[in-house]
Design an enzyme around this catalytic site. Structure first.
Site, PDB file in Angstrom:
ATOM      1  N   THR A 169      42.170  35.666  50.100  1.00 25.67           N
ATOM      2  CA  THR A 169      41.785  34.668  51.101  1.00 25.67           C
ATOM      3  C   THR A 169      42.855  34.599  52.191  1.00 25.67           C
ATOM      4  O   THR A 169      44.048  34.733  51.893  1.00 25.67           O
ATOM      5  CB  THR A 169      41.649  33.291  50.414  1.00 25.67           C
ATOM      6  N   GLY A 170      42.408  34.385  53.426  1.00 26.25           N
ATOM      7  CA  GLY A 170      43.365  34.235  54.532  1.00 26.25           C
ATOM      8  C   GLY A 170      43.046  35.200  55.655  1.00 26.25           C
ATOM      9  O   GLY A 170      42.086  35.968  55.583  1.00 26.25           O
ATOM     10  N   SER A 171      43.867  35.154  56.697  1.00 29.77           N
ATOM     11  CA  SER A 171      43.554  35.963  57.878  1.00 29.77           C
ATOM     12  C   SER A 171      43.731  37.458  57.613  1.00 29.77           C
ATOM     13  O   SER A 171      42.946  38.280  58.111  1.00 29.77           O
ATOM     14  CB  SER A 171      44.425  35.528  59.063  1.00 29.77           C
ATOM     15  N   GLY A 228      46.693  38.759  50.795  1.00 34.45           N
ATOM     16  CA  GLY A 228      47.924  38.515  51.544  1.00 34.45           C
ATOM     17  C   GLY A 228      48.869  37.619  50.765  1.00 34.45           C
ATOM     18  O   GLY A 228      48.683  37.361  49.567  1.00 34.45           O
ATOM     19  N   LYS A 230      52.086  31.977  47.427  1.00 31.57           N
ATOM     20  CA  LYS A 230      50.734  32.019  47.964  1.00 31.57           C
ATOM     21  C   LYS A 230      50.156  30.597  47.969  1.00 31.57           C
ATOM     22  O   LYS A 230      50.697  29.700  47.373  1.00 31.57           O
ATOM     23  CB  LYS A 230      49.840  32.939  47.118  1.00 31.57           C
ATOM     24  N   GLY A 231      49.040  30.461  48.673  1.00 26.91           N
ATOM     25  CA  GLY A 231      48.369  29.165  48.691  1.00 26.91           C
ATOM     26  C   GLY A 231      48.403  28.464  50.021  1.00 26.91           C
ATOM     27  O   GLY A 231      47.953  27.324  50.134  1.00 26.91           O
ATOM     28  N   GLU A 290      42.860  32.597  43.411  1.00 25.27           N
ATOM     29  CA  GLU A 290      43.581  33.851  43.699  1.00 25.27           C
ATOM     30  C   GLU A 290      44.327  34.323  42.457  1.00 25.27           C
ATOM     31  O   GLU A 290      44.314  35.516  42.125  1.00 25.27           O
ATOM     32  CB  GLU A 290      44.553  33.627  44.857  1.00 25.27           C
TER      33      GLU A 290
HETATM   34  C1  5RP Z   1      45.660  31.740  50.837  1.00 24.74           C
HETATM   35  C2  5RP Z   1      46.824  32.640  50.705  1.00 24.74           C
HETATM   36  C3  5RP Z   1      47.043  33.663  51.778  1.00 24.74           C
HETATM   37  O1  5RP Z   1      47.129  34.907  51.193  1.00 24.74           O
HETATM   38  C4  5RP Z   1      48.320  33.362  52.497  1.00 24.74           C
HETATM   39  O2  5RP Z   1      48.279  32.039  52.988  1.00 24.74           O
HETATM   40  C5  5RP Z   1      48.546  34.345  53.655  1.00 24.74           C
HETATM   41  O3  5RP Z   1      47.572  34.140  54.638  1.00 24.74           O
HETATM   42  P1  5RP Z   1      47.518  34.983  55.969  1.00 24.74           P
HETATM   43  O4  5RP Z   1      47.071  36.353  55.609  1.00 24.74           O
HETATM   44  O5  5RP Z   1      46.540  34.228  56.823  1.00 24.74           O
HETATM   45  O6  5RP Z   1      48.911  34.980  56.580  1.00 24.74           O
HETATM   46  O7  5RP Z   1      47.588  32.579  49.779  1.00 24.74           O
HETATM   47  O8  5RP Z   1      45.623  30.782  49.828  1.00 24.74           O
END
Ligand code: 5RP
Length: 221
Positions: A28-30, A86, A98-99, A107
């Protein structure tokens, strides 16, 4: 090269860890979103994907990628071949925080069900030790003050994430100002507190491989 261009580069590099005929765990995430977009090119080669959040499930489905419940997937295969996600930080031991997106519990579950965790990050996520990024803890609401007290004992400054409820119906406490030199110890210590669903230290479920995007290309760590 912009940060988004680096994320794009590392998301595409992760595709080589996706094998035909397997079920893939997806984070999850960008950065994970960019991986999902890239995975669409292989959607007819894989059995399906297990999502670590409702948002990820929606994005996978939007690309026509088959979304499977983890329990259904584990009735077909012994384990997922790979989990790709990520992170907010990674240290030299490939322990992760993470989180940031609040999806840490699912996750961690999907990572635990996978043979390999391939973590996809840009170079801004590399640290000597975890803690500069506030550590998220998913907490059953009635345990908020109990867990906040333990975070203070650890030297942290707990802040409840305003207006945020996880996919599991719980709250997130972000713990600022920690210096985590014993990632495994902190993960275990927090997870023993009643009311903690899980915390965002991924040491038991650390990355097998970190793919780190830099302006000079992707480094394999
Ligand atoms: C979501 C996460 C994401 O992996 C973490 O926040 C990184 O996000 P991004 O790829 O947007 O930088 O742990 O719960």
């Amino acid at each position: 090269m912009t940060q988004d261009e680096m994320k794009q580069q590392v998301a595409e590099a992760a595709l080589k860890y996706v094998e035909a005929g397997t079920i893939v765990g997806v984070g999850t995430g960008s950065t994970a979103n960019m991986f999902i977009d890239a995975l669409a090119s292989k959607k007819d080669e894989i059995i399906g994907a297990v999502a670590s959040s409702n948002a990820t499930a929606d994005r996978l489905a939007g690309h026509g990628i088959k979304v499977m419940e983890l329990n259904d997937a584990l009735n077909i295969v012994d384990s997922l071949s790979v989990y790709i996600d990520g992170a907010d930080e990674f240290d030299p031991g490939r322990n992760l925080t993470k989180g940031g997106g609040g999806a840490l519990t699912r996750e961690k579950i999907v990572a635990a069900a996978s043979d390999q965790f391939i973590c996809i990050v840009d170079e801004s996520k590399q640290v000597d030790y975890l803690g500069a990024y506030p550590l998220p803890i998913e907490v059953i609401p009635m345990a908020q003050e109990l867990v906040a007290g333990v975070a203070i004992e650890l030297g942290g400054r707990p802040v409840v994430r305003e207006g945020f409820i996880t996919d599991n119906g719980n709250i997130i406490i972000d713990v600022h100002d920690l210096k985590i030199t014993d990632a495994l110890g902190v993960e275990d210590h927090l997870n023993k507190v009643p009311g903690v669903v899980t915390n965002g230290v991924f040491s038991h479920q650390g990355a097998n491989v970190v793919l780190m995007a830099t302006p000079d290309g992707v480094r394999v760590i």
